[in-house]
Each structure stands twice: as structure tokens, then as C-alpha cells.
Design a protein around this motif. Structure first.
Motif, PDB file in Angstrom:
ATOM      1  N   GLU A 106       0.828  -1.211   0.000  1.00 38.19           N
ATOM      2  CA  GLU A 106       0.000   0.000   0.000  1.00 38.19           C
ATOM      3  C   GLU A 106       0.860   1.258   0.000  1.00 38.19           C
ATOM      4  N   ASP A 107       1.910   1.273   0.820  1.00 35.42           N
ATOM      5  CA  ASP A 107       2.793   2.445   0.870  1.00 35.42           C
ATOM      6  C   ASP A 107       3.585   2.602  -0.427  1.00 35.42           C
ATOM      7  N   VAL A 108       4.011   1.492  -1.031  1.00 36.65           N
ATOM      8  CA  VAL A 108       4.735   1.560  -2.299  1.00 36.65           C
ATOM      9  C   VAL A 108       3.860   2.199  -3.377  1.00 36.65           C
ATOM     10  N   GLU A 109       2.607   1.813  -3.423  1.00 34.85           N
ATOM     11  CA  GLU A 109       1.683   2.381  -4.412  1.00 34.85           C
ATOM     12  C   GLU A 109       1.484   3.873  -4.186  1.00 34.85           C
ATOM     13  N   LYS A 110       1.377   4.283  -2.919  1.00 36.46           N
ATOM     14  CA  LYS A 110       1.211   5.707  -2.608  1.00 36.46           C
ATOM     15  C   LYS A 110       2.441   6.505  -3.044  1.00 36.46           C
ATOM     16  N   GLU A 143      14.416  23.464 -13.420  1.00 32.73           N
ATOM     17  CA  GLU A 143      13.071  22.896 -13.454  1.00 32.73           C
ATOM     18  C   GLU A 143      13.071  21.470 -12.903  1.00 32.73           C
ATOM     19  N   VAL A 144      14.099  20.697 -13.233  1.00 29.82           N
ATOM     20  CA  VAL A 144      14.197  19.331 -12.707  1.00 29.82           C
ATOM     21  C   VAL A 144      14.379  19.353 -11.195  1.00 29.82           C
ATOM     22  N   ALA A 145      15.230  20.245 -10.690  1.00 27.58           N
ATOM     23  CA  ALA A 145      15.449  20.355  -9.247  1.00 27.58           C
ATOM     24  C   ALA A 145      14.164  20.728  -8.515  1.00 27.58           C
ATOM     25  N   ALA A 146      13.411  21.642  -9.091  1.00 30.38           N
ATOM     26  CA  ALA A 146      12.134  22.046  -8.484  1.00 30.38           C
ATOM     27  C   ALA A 146      11.152  20.883  -8.490  1.00 30.38           C
ATOM     28  N   ALA A 147      11.156  20.095  -9.571  1.00 27.80           N
ATOM     29  CA  ALA A 147      10.250  18.953  -9.670  1.00 27.80           C
ATOM     30  C   ALA A 147      10.607  17.887  -8.631  1.00 27.80           C
ATOM     31  N   ILE A 148      11.914  17.689  -8.403  1.00 28.86           N
ATOM     32  CA  ILE A 148      12.349  16.711  -7.401  1.00 28.86           C
ATOM     33  C   ILE A 148      11.935  17.158  -6.001  1.00 28.86           C
ATOM     34  N   ASN A 149      12.124  18.438  -5.693  1.00 31.92           N
ATOM     35  CA  ASN A 149      11.709  18.952  -4.383  1.00 31.92           C
ATOM     36  C   ASN A 149      10.210  18.791  -4.171  1.00 31.92           C
ATOM     37  N   ALA A 150       9.449  19.068  -5.220  1.00 31.12           N
ATOM     38  CA  ALA A 150       7.991  18.926  -5.130  1.00 31.12           C
ATOM     39  C   ALA A 150       7.606  17.460  -4.941  1.00 31.12           C
ATOM     40  N   ALA A 151       8.305  16.557  -5.635  1.00 34.59           N
ATOM     41  CA  ALA A 151       8.023  15.128  -5.502  1.00 34.59           C
ATOM     42  C   ALA A 151       8.303  14.643  -4.084  1.00 34.59           C
ATOM     43  N   GLU A 152       9.387  15.130  -3.500  1.00 33.89           N
ATOM     44  CA  GLU A 152       9.706  14.750  -2.117  1.00 33.89           C
ATOM     45  C   GLU A 152       8.613  15.202  -1.156  1.00 33.89           C
ATOM     46  N   GLU A 153       8.097  16.405  -1.362  1.00 35.43           N
ATOM     47  CA  GLU A 153       7.020  16.903  -0.505  1.00 35.43           C
ATOM     48  C   GLU A 153       5.765  16.046  -0.651  1.00 35.43           C
ATOM     49  N   ARG A 154       5.446  15.643  -1.892  1.00 36.69           N
ATOM     50  CA  ARG A 154       4.258  14.806  -2.122  1.00 36.69           C
ATOM     51  C   ARG A 154       4.416  13.433  -1.460  1.00 36.69           C
ATOM     52  N   ILE A 155       5.632  12.885  -1.523  1.00 34.32           N
ATOM     53  CA  ILE A 155       5.878  11.572  -0.913  1.00 34.32           C
ATOM     54  C   ILE A 155       5.684  11.653   0.599  1.00 34.32           C
ATOM     55  N   ARG A 156       6.261  12.675   1.219  1.00 33.88           N
ATOM     56  CA  ARG A 156       6.153  12.806   2.681  1.00 33.88           C
ATOM     57  C   ARG A 156       4.718  13.068   3.121  1.00 33.88           C
ATOM     58  N   ALA A 157       3.953  13.736   2.267  1.00 33.05           N
ATOM     59  CA  ALA A 157       2.537  13.964   2.588  1.00 33.05           C
ATOM     60  C   ALA A 157       1.746  12.666   2.480  1.00 33.05           C
ATOM     61  N   ALA A 158       2.089  11.843   1.489  1.00 31.58           N
ATOM     62  CA  ALA A 158       1.363  10.587   1.272  1.00 31.58           C
ATOM     63  C   ALA A 158       1.775   9.515   2.270  1.00 31.58           C
ATOM     64  N   VAL A 159       3.085   9.438   2.563  1.00 32.35           N
ATOM     65  CA  VAL A 159       3.615   8.426   3.492  1.00 32.35           C
ATOM     66  C   VAL A 159       4.553   9.137   4.469  1.00 32.35           C
ATOM     67  N   PRO A 160       4.047   9.614   5.595  1.00 33.60           N
ATOM     68  CA  PRO A 160       4.848  10.425   6.531  1.00 33.60           C
ATOM     69  C   PRO A 160       6.120   9.752   7.042  1.00 33.60           C
ATOM     70  N   ILE A 161       6.153   8.419   7.086  1.00 31.22           N
ATOM     71  CA  ILE A 161       7.351   7.762   7.611  1.00 31.22           C
ATOM     72  C   ILE A 161       8.486   7.741   6.581  1.00 31.22           C
ATOM     73  N   ALA A 162       8.222   8.190   5.344  1.00 30.18           N
ATOM     74  CA  ALA A 162       9.280   8.274   4.326  1.00 30.18           C
ATOM     75  C   ALA A 162      10.125   9.510   4.617  1.00 30.18           C
ATOM     76  N   ARG A 163      11.140   9.356   5.438  1.00 36.67           N
ATOM     77  CA  ARG A 163      11.917  10.496   5.928  1.00 36.67           C
ATOM     78  C   ARG A 163      13.239  10.682   5.192  1.00 36.67           C
ATOM     79  N   VAL A 164      13.752   9.624   4.581  1.00 42.28           N
ATOM     80  CA  VAL A 164      15.001   9.720   3.833  1.00 42.28           C
ATOM     81  C   VAL A 164      14.695   9.392   2.372  1.00 42.28           C
ATOM     82  N   ILE A 165      14.833  10.393   1.503  1.00 40.34           N
ATOM     83  CA  ILE A 165      14.433  10.234   0.094  1.00 40.34           C
ATOM     84  C   ILE A 165      15.582  10.640  -0.818  1.00 40.34           C
TER      85      ILE A 165
END
Length: 319
Positions: free
Chosen positions: A225-229, A272-294
């Protein structure tokens, strides 16, 4: 499973086992029952095990250091593994030895009311502890069966307490049956047989615990479930077009490492790629809070490289 839920179950089990251990040992002194001696050692071992779990939880909270940059979350797995060793050696092997000695040199149980009374008290106390562990487990178990919960849980405390309490209840029933048969027949061999059964039961539980905690120590991925999120959170459909491959690893029960190679548009700038990566990290932490090291690595998707599969040694998607 929250750490507080696990701690509550551990404290309840510790309080019950300390009281039971004292009562069983007093019953052994008055009755000479080997089942009671084996059970008193069992309860004492369980009390030590709960102390190990509490110690592991405390040590796991230490801050990361240069030598251990990912922290100490796996301390909880190490101490849970030690529990299985203690249960096997101190609990199981001692009970088998004591049972063998009692069968070889049986003697009549004295002051029968002591072991019977203590066993009834112990069953009530263990049932309370077991009920607490079940209630705390139900907060996070969801639709999983009990077998699935024990096999898939990333936090080791509740599965350990559940199995210990279950083993204790069954062991107490075996002890009560052994003592009752010894009293009914006047043959102390039945007391020894009950003790042997307790030892076999404890060794089986110890083996199950060792196998499950070994898997956690080796390093387990996030649940399906977390992998899918995480995969869904990574792709924004604009700069990040797909996940080429991804690895997840539990650094501890409530800490997850995520490493992924993501496909980005070929015409995007570095900014633009750096901004996209930062945004992706924020989305991951919002979806799965225990994902602390990305760790995210951008790449241009290649059909031929992706066809090579997901062998980590080949780094799919690389050119």
C-alpha cells in the motif's frame, strides 16, 4: 503501530508477568511441582523480554551520528531478536530439562491448592495482558488476519507480546492439565509431561519470533500500500513522467528510506528538474509520513534499458 500502543501492551505484560512469576515460584516452593517451576522461569524470562523491548525502544530514539547516519531505529529489531533467544534458551530449554528430570524422578505434588490456585490467578492475569495486546493491535491491524499481521508488522513489539501472551496462556493450561492429572492419578510423571509440553511450545514460539525478526533485521521494503502511494506521489504528469525503478527500505519501524530513478522531460532545465524533485519529495512525505530519507535520481526514460528489468546491479533506465 504507534510506539505508544506498543509500550502500553509491553507495560501491561510486564506487570502481569512479574506478579505471576512471584506467585508461581511460591507455589513451587510449597508444592514441589516441576510445572510450576518451569512456569515461574517462563514468566521471569517473559518479564526480562519485556524489559528488553522497552530498552530497545529507548535506544532507538537516539539521534543519528556520523557513524550511524540513518539513526538507530533498528535497535528495536535487535532487541526483539534477543527476546526470541531468551525465550528459546531460558524458557524452552529449561522447561524441557525440568520436564525430563521430573519424568525420570517423579514425586507426588504436595499442597495441591497452591499450584491450582496460582495457575487460575495466572490465567486471569495473562488473559488481561493478552486482551490489552489484542486491543492495541486492532488499532493498526485493519483487515489483516492475525497471521498476516504478525508476518507483515514492521514494528516488532506487538507481535512479540501477542505471541508471548498466547504462549503463556497455552502454557498455563498445559501446566494446569499436568498438575490436575498428577493429582488425580497420584503419578508425578504427568506433571513432568506437562512441563515438557510447555518447553516444546516455548521453543516453537521462539523459532517463529526469530524468523520474523531476522527478516526485519535483514531489511524489509515498505508494504504494498505504501509503495503504491509513493509511486503515485512521484509522478506529476508534467516534469516527472514515470518511475523508472524504485527501492524502499525500513530503517526502523517508523522510518522509511526511498530511493528512485525518475523519468523527466528531455527539454527541462536543471532548475526545473530540481524544483520537480523537491515537489516530488514533498508529495511523498505527505502521502507516506514515515518516508523520511528520500533520494531521487532524474533520468531520460529509455525503453531498451527498461526492458532489461529491475536488477539493482544493472540500474534500469541508465544509459
Amino acid at each position: 503501530m504507534s510506539a505508544s500502543g506498543g509500550t502500553k501492551a509491553i507495560v501491561a505484560a510486564l506487570a502481569a508477568n512479574l506478579a505471576i512469576a512471584v506467585a508461581k515460584f511460591v507455589a513451587f516452593l510449597f508444592s514441589g511441582s516441576s510445572s510450576m517451576l518451569a512456569e515461574s522461569v517462563h514468566s521471569l524470562a517473559d518479564s526480562g523480554n519485556q524489559g528488553l523491548l522497552l530498552l530497545g525502544g529507548k535506544k532507538a530514539k537516539r539521534e543519528a551520528t556520523p557513524q550511524h547516519p540513518f539513526g538507530y531505529g533498528r535497535e528495536r529489531y535487535i532487541y526483539a531478536f534477543l527476546v526470541s533467544i531468551v525465550l528459546f534458551s531460558v524458557g524452552g530449554m529449561f522447561a524441557i530439562y525440568e520436564g525430563y528430570e521430573k519424568i525420570k524422578h517423579p514425586h507426588e505434588i504436595e499442597a495441591w491448592y497452591w499450584p491450582v490456585g496460582v495457575l487460575v490467578f495466572a490465567i486471569i492475569a495473562e488473559a488481561f495482558s493478552f486482551r490489552t495486546a489484542i486491543q492495541e493491535s486492532n488499532h493498526t491491524r485493519g483487515k489483516l488476519t492475525w497471521t498476516q499481521f504478525i508476518r507483515r508488522a514492521k514494528a516488532p513489539e506487538l507481535p512479540v507480546v501477542l505471541l508471548e501472551d498466547l504462549g503463556a496462556l497455552v502454557g498455563l493450561i498445559l501446566a494446569l492439565v499436568g498438575v490436575s492429572l498428577a493429582l488425580a492419578t497420584g503419578d508425578g510423571v504427568w506433571d513432568g509431561i506437562g512441563t515438557l509440553c510447555i518447553g516444546v511450545l516455548l521453543i516453537l514460539i521462539a523459532i517463529i519470533l526469530a524468523a520474523e525478526t531476522k527478516s526485519l533485521l535483514l531489511g524489509e521494503a515498505a508494504g504494498t500500500e505504501d509503495v503504491e502511494k509513493i509511486e503515485k506521489a512521484l509522478v506529476d504528469g508534467d516534469t516527472v513522467t514515470r518511475v523508472i525503478h524504485m527501492r524502499t527500505l525500513h530503517l526502523g519501524p517508523e522510518e522509511l528510506l526511498v530511493a528512485a530513478k525518475i523519468a523527466v522531460q528531455a527539454n527541462e532545465t536543471a532548475a526545473e528538474v530540481a524544483a520537480a524533485i523537491n515537489a516530488a519529495e514533498e508529495r511523498i512525505r505527505a502521502a507516506v509520513p514515515i518516508a523520511r530519507v528520500i533520494y531521487l535520481e532524474p533520468d531520460i526514460y529509455s525503453e531498451s534499458a527498461a526492458a532489461e528489468g529491475t536488477n539493482p546491479a544493472k540500474s534500469p533506465g541508465a544509459h
